[in-house]
Design an enzyme around this catalytic site. Structure first.
Site, PDB file in Angstrom:
ATOM      1  N   SER A 165      17.767  10.998  25.947  1.00 25.79           N
ATOM      2  CA  SER A 165      17.979   9.593  25.636  1.00 25.79           C
ATOM      3  C   SER A 165      17.899   9.315  24.130  1.00 25.79           C
ATOM      4  CB  SER A 165      16.973   8.765  26.427  1.00 25.79           C
ATOM      5  OG  SER A 165      17.502   7.507  26.661  1.00 25.79           O
ATOM      6  N   HIS A 200      19.095   8.120  34.941  1.00 29.04           N
ATOM      7  CA  HIS A 200      18.780   8.421  33.549  1.00 29.04           C
ATOM      8  C   HIS A 200      17.425   9.131  33.469  1.00 29.04           C
ATOM      9  CE1 HIS A 200      18.907   7.640  29.245  1.00 29.04           C
ATOM     10  NE2 HIS A 200      17.692   7.134  29.295  1.00 29.04           N
TER      11      HIS A 200
HETATM   12  C1  GCU Z   1      17.510   2.228  26.140  1.00 27.59           C
HETATM   13  C2  GCU Z   1      18.574   2.274  25.079  1.00 27.59           C
HETATM   14  C3  GCU Z   1      19.275   3.614  25.034  1.00 27.59           C
HETATM   15  C4  GCU Z   1      18.256   4.718  24.945  1.00 27.59           C
HETATM   16  C5  GCU Z   1      17.237   4.565  26.035  1.00 27.59           C
HETATM   17  C6  GCU Z   1      16.088   5.558  25.978  1.00 27.59           C
HETATM   18  O1  GCU Z   1      18.099   2.259  27.388  1.00 27.59           O
HETATM   19  O2  GCU Z   1      19.469   1.242  25.313  1.00 27.59           O
HETATM   20  O3  GCU Z   1      20.136   3.687  23.930  1.00 27.59           O
HETATM   21  O4  GCU Z   1      18.880   5.957  24.980  1.00 27.59           O
HETATM   22  O5  GCU Z   1      16.645   3.299  25.968  1.00 27.59           O
HETATM   23  O6  GCU Z   1      15.774   6.086  24.933  1.00 27.59           O
HETATM   24  O7  GCU Z   1      15.477   5.737  27.024  1.00 27.59           O
END
Ligand code: GCU
Length: 677
Positions: free
Chosen positions: A516, A658
């Site tokens: 992420s 995710h």
């Molecule tokens: C949020 C953000 C993302 C990021 C994520 C994370 O969802 O919008 O860009 O990658 O956090 O780091 O878990």
């Protein structure tokens, strides 16, 4: 009892009052200008009424009036104000030609508020000595019972044309931060209560209301005025507005929800804005909505000339791209300090039931000793000699990586530093770090907590290592200087500096990995620092592997609004202007070439745009092939759980949400085996 209530309300109706009016009214006078006009003249009376509070509101208005001018008016007794008054029935009157003293004497005010004119609102030196003088003046006229408060005003919007904006670098965040500092100082120094309207407005900007809070970049529109009034009411009374039933005209339910939350949160934590309320705009997750776009060609120089040799790629195009990503997106980083030190604080060769050697190393980043990365290392005991490792930052603290009780927990001072980002519980994220699986495959793990570098919330650049990049007296990064992602990437390079000194780690076989936001980080670290032999991006999404021009899932505006500290200030200019970017994310991936690269997505992670991540990996493959390597072996976006690891660019889309899971690791290990075994 019931009877008494009945009699009272009959009595109240009889003498023409509502139940609220039957109580003693709360009398509030703002010594202000058009900003207090925005905050108190439209909705405040109604918000109070809806909560059963009757108010009498006065606003001493002169357009653009500063504290200095208010003080001069106080001294001279000049009848210079339009004194606007809202009486206990909500009836508005205007009394031009009123003096400050006359307005103060007009009612027995319970509360009097002060504020600075907006151009100087973020500059405490302009408050002095006038604020103090005014406070004395009001106390003298109204006695000690009157409560004194300070109206924290709001920042101008990015792009606003106000002539004072350059003073704040034309940056909404910079101005907001200055206002927070100056207004808190005023409150602390003079014991004033805070009315955090500026914080609530900033929260609205971070939320789906976005920039829709002003009418001209600085004066509030109907939404902004509603938010300011709600914030005022809670600040004045201490009564939560979360369930306040009043809604200003033309306010839609989703706006109302954000407004109530923004006002309430601002009062709970003045100076700390945060995204709140629902997402109004449905994220684009329909392929049909992807705009037509043309990707910049990684093998064409900015001047239009074609790259035709590997020398040209390494000597000209790669440096050109690196410079663009540095100055436009992530921000420049400083050289490491010559005072950097490594301290091995723990070595235990019987860790994890004897399968691993655990090491803990402090990397002290500078002479002050203030900035330290606590590195947690596990090395497999079943392998002789220096071992290949996966190196990555963790989200929730070292102790969250495993239930291993030998992991050194953060100190009290560190927990305080981590602030709201601290959410650390032993082993809570061990599913993301399947140590046994990795160690059994003959790899070590090297990790540290993101909060050591930067606690990952925006506080006007006071926390974290950002200051390591500052020149003397600098307090804010320049528009092309490092944001948090660059700081994280830089920290990974410092850990690499350490790895090069550790005889148990094969520093030529380090795979940098991240999930992420930390996947975005792994890519940026790998792009810059060629010592990372393999680069792995797990669900990195927008600002990571995903193509920005697809505008699918998270877009640049979301990134820059919700995480204003991640990228450098120059990048904010591209919110909503994806097509104008001088590059796209496939070129970030191409900077890793010819080193092996793995991009992975999850099918349930639409926000990160899996197809955009695939497209990017495929496009970057052109550079790999140009350099004689094998690009991604597949042409079509694959079905879930069908990894393609044959090429030097690999890709898979895991089924699920995710996250980073043992399935992902299994494939990363298989890929690493191709190069490291
Ligand atoms: C949020 C953000 C993302 C990021 C994520 C994370 O969802 O919008 O860009 O990658 O956090 O780091 O878990």
């Amino acid at each position: 009892m019931k009877q008494i209530k009945l009699i009272l309300s009959v009595l109240a109706v009889f003498i023409g009052m509502t139940a609220a009016e039957a109580k003693k009214p709360l009398k509030v006078l703002a010594i202000g200008n058009s900003f207090s006009q925005d905050a108190v003249e439209q909705n405040l009376w109604e918000v109070a009424d809806a909560d059963g509070t009757t108010m009498i509101i006065g606003n001493l208005y002169i357009g653009g009036c500063s504290l200095e001018r208010h003080w001069k008016n106080a001294q001279s007794g000049e009848a210079a104000y339009a004194y606007r008054k809202i009486d206990k029935k909500g009836v508005k009157t205007n009394h031009p030609g009123t003096s400050l003293a006359a307005a103060l004497a007009d009612e027995k005010w319970d509360i009097v508020s002060f504020q600075q004119r907006s151009p100087d609102s973020g500059d405490f030196s302009t408050y002095e000595p006038y604020l103090e003088d005014l406070i004395k003046f009001v106390k003298k006229h109204n006695g000690r019972k009157t409560r004194l408060m300070f109206h924290q005003t709001w920042a101008y919007e990015n792009g606003a044309t106000h002539s004072a904006f350059p003073k704040y670098g034309n940056s909404c965040w910079k101005m907001f931060d200055s206002i927070v500092v100056a207004s808190s100082r005023a409150c602390e120094k003079y014991g004033l209560g805070m009315i955090p309207a500026g914080t609530a407005i900033q929260s609205a900007r971070m939320s789906e209301i976005r920039e829709n809070v002003t009418r001209d970049g600085y004066h509030l529109n109907i939404i902004g005025r509603y938010i300011a009034a709600l914030t005022w009411y809670e600040a004045l009374t201490g009564r939560s507005v979360e369930n306040n039933s009043y809604t200003a005209a033309h306010i839609e339910p989703w706006v109302r929800e954000i407004a109530l939350a923004a006002a309430h949160n601002a009062n709970l934590t003045p100076g700390k804005p945060k995204k709140c309320g629902p997402e109004k705009y449905v994220t684009l997750n329909d392929e049909a909505g992807v705009p037509e776009y043309t990707l910049p060609d990684a093998l064409t120089m900015a001047d239009g000339s074609k790259v035709s040799t590997a020398e040209q790629w390494f000597g000209a195009r790669r440096p050109e791209l690196l410079k663009m990503f540095t100055e436009t997106m992530f921000g420049k980083s400083p050289a490491p300090s010559k005072d950097m030190k490594f301290e091995v604080v723990d070595v235990n060769n019987g860790a994890l039931k004897g399968i691993a050697t655990r090491k803990q190393v402090n990397i002290i980043l500078d002479k002050s000793g203030k900035h330290c990365l606590h590195v947690l290392i596990y090395l497999p005991n079943n392998v002789q000699g220096p071992v290949p490792v996966f190196m990555g930052i963790n989200f929730n603290g070292n102790i969250a990586v495993s239930k291993d009780s030998g992991i050194i927990p953060p100190s009290k001072a560190e927990l305080k530093k981590y602030g709201i980002a601290a959410n650390i519980e032993t082993g809570v994220k061990s599913n993301r770090w399947p140590l046994e699986q990795i160690l059994a495959a003959g790899y070590g793990v090297v990790t540290f907590y993101r909060g050591d570098t930067d606690p990952d919330f925006f506080d006007g650049w006071r926390n974290g290592i950002v200051s390591l990049g500052f020149k003397k007296d600098q307090t804010w990064p320049e528009p092309d200087e490092w944001g948090t992602i660059s700081q994280w990437a830089w920290s990974l390079s410092r850990v690499m500096d350490y790895a090069e000194t550790d005889p148990d780690i094969d520093a030529k076989k380090v795979a940098v990995i991240g999930h992420s936001r930390l996947g975005k980080t792994a890519l940026w670290a790998g792009a810059q620092d060629e010592r990372f032999a393999i680069v792995i991006s797990n669900c990195s999404g927008a600002g990571g592997a995903a193509i920005s021009r697809r505008m699918f899932g998270e877009v640049l505006q979301d990134l820059n609004r919700h995480f204003p500290h991640w990228f450098c200030e120059n990048f904010h200019a591209y919110s909503g202007r994806e097509a104008e970017l001088p590059f796209d994310q496939h070129e970030l991936l191409a900077l890793v070439a010819p080193r092996p690269l793995y991009v992975a997505s999850a099918d349930g992670d639409k926000w990160a745009d899996p197809k955009g991540e695939f497209t990017s990996a495929k496009e970057a493959s052109k550079v790999y092939e140009f350099l004689g390597k094998k690009g991604l072996a597949i042409d079509e976006w694959p079905a879930v759980n069908t990894p393609s690891i044959e090429g030097d660019v690999a890709y898979h889309m895991r089924q699920g949400k995710h996250d980073i899971t043992p399935y992902d690791w299994e494939n990363y290990i298989r890929f690493a085996d191709k190069y490291f075994k």
